[in-house]
Design an enzyme around this catalytic site. Structure first.
Site, short mmCIF file in Angstrom:
data_model
loop_
_atom_site.label_atom_id
_atom_site.label_comp_id
_atom_site.label_asym_id
_atom_site.label_seq_id
_atom_site.Cartn_x
_atom_site.Cartn_y
_atom_site.Cartn_z
N ASP A 123 0.85 -1.19 0.00
CA ASP A 123 0.00 0.00 0.00
C ASP A 123 0.88 1.24 0.00
O ASP A 123 2.02 1.20 0.50
CB ASP A 123 -0.92 0.01 1.22
N GLU A 147 0.84 5.76 0.41
CA GLU A 147 0.16 7.04 0.63
C GLU A 147 0.87 8.05 -0.25
O GLU A 147 2.08 7.92 -0.53
CB GLU A 147 0.23 7.45 2.09
N ASP A 174 -6.28 18.09 1.29
CA ASP A 174 -7.23 16.98 1.45
C ASP A 174 -6.50 15.66 1.69
O ASP A 174 -7.01 14.79 2.42
CB ASP A 174 -8.12 16.87 0.21
N HIS A 177 -4.20 10.97 5.47
CA HIS A 177 -3.09 10.18 6.03
C HIS A 177 -2.37 10.87 7.19
O HIS A 177 -1.61 10.21 7.92
CB HIS A 177 -2.08 9.82 4.94
N HIS A 219 -5.41 6.78 7.44
CA HIS A 219 -4.80 5.84 6.51
C HIS A 219 -3.29 5.79 6.77
O HIS A 219 -2.64 6.82 6.93
CB HIS A 219 -5.05 6.28 5.07
N ASP A 244 -2.47 -0.44 6.57
CA ASP A 244 -3.43 -0.89 5.56
C ASP A 244 -2.96 -2.16 4.87
O ASP A 244 -3.77 -3.01 4.52
CB ASP A 244 -3.67 0.22 4.54
#
Length: 239
Positions: free
Chosen positions: A8, A10, A53, A58, A153, A158
């Site tokens: 995963d 970010e 945003d 995160h 997140h 994740d």
């Protein structure tokens, strides 16, 4: 040996084509369907500001990332870790798009050049639960995976959750997953692929003479206790 990596990322935003960059990558290793505990995790300085945003999602601020390594400093370790493995990603096109953009900057080819293949767990989930929400949070709820600690997140967190979700989605047993629905809808049953036991050479263990005699004695006692009304006697006569 079957080696799979749950991955995963970010990012600073949603569009690698517009210059958004990876700021965190988390990987979890599974070998022969067992988690090994060998993780890979980096925070990365993206050399640009994150969208407001994205930071809300995160929580990784520009100040926090300022002293972290550049992607170029960790790329070889990432590729070595993933090399030759099957990669499982939720919404794979998003992460692969960012990984490919980072690799192109370094003349490292495409991410798929370095791995055995990529599985998109979001596509799998949509096939198993059509018409339902199939976000990672929704799958955790549906498959009873504890994600109560997930307030923001995070790539490694994740990836760890995805590994457990994936194991539950691919149990390979003759079982039914109960889907109560995300909007309180009617309960549905979703069939999970069964194991083909024909591929196994299952041994047949026969009872010993002593075990047969003991079993017959138990049946005789039950027949006597019921006054001769046990059903297996009549069934044996029919056969």
């Amino acid at each position: 040996m079957s080696r799979q990596i749950f991955l995963d990322t970010e990012t600073t935003g949603l569009s690698p084509e517009s210059g958004d960059r990876i700021i965190e990558i988390g990987c979890v290793e599974m070998v022969n369907r067992r988690l090994t505990g060998k993780h890979l995790h980096f925070y990365i300085n993206p050399e640009r500001k994150s969208h407001e945003d994205a930071v809300k999602i995160h929580g990784l601020t520009d100040e926090f990332l300022a002293d972290k390594p550049l992607f170029s400093a960790v790329v070889d370790e990432i590729l070595d870790y993933c090399r030759g493995a099957e990669i499982i990603i939720h919404n794979a096109s998003f992460d692969i798009g960012f990984l490919n953009a980072e690799l192109r900057r370094l003349d490292k080819g495409l991410f798929t050049d370095h791995v055995a293949g990529v599985i998109d767990s979001l596509v799998m989930a949509r096939e198993m639960f059509p018409g339902k929400s199939n976000s990672l949070d929704a799958l955790c709820r549906r498959l009873e995976v504890d994600n109560s600690h997930r307030t923001l997140h995070g790539a490694l967190m994740d990836a760890e959750l995805l590994s457990i979700v994936y194991i539950n989605m691919t149990r390979g047993q003759d079982a039914l997953l109960i889907d109560a629905g995300d909007e309180g809808g009617e309960t549905q049953l979703t069939e999970v692929a069964a194991i083909d036991f024909g591929a196994f050479d299952l041994p047949v263990v026969l009872p010993s003479d002593e075990e047969v005699a003991a079993f017959e004695a138990v049946l005789a006692d039950l027949d006597k206790a019921s006054g001769g009304k046990t059903l297996w006697k009549s069934l044996e006569t029919v056969v």
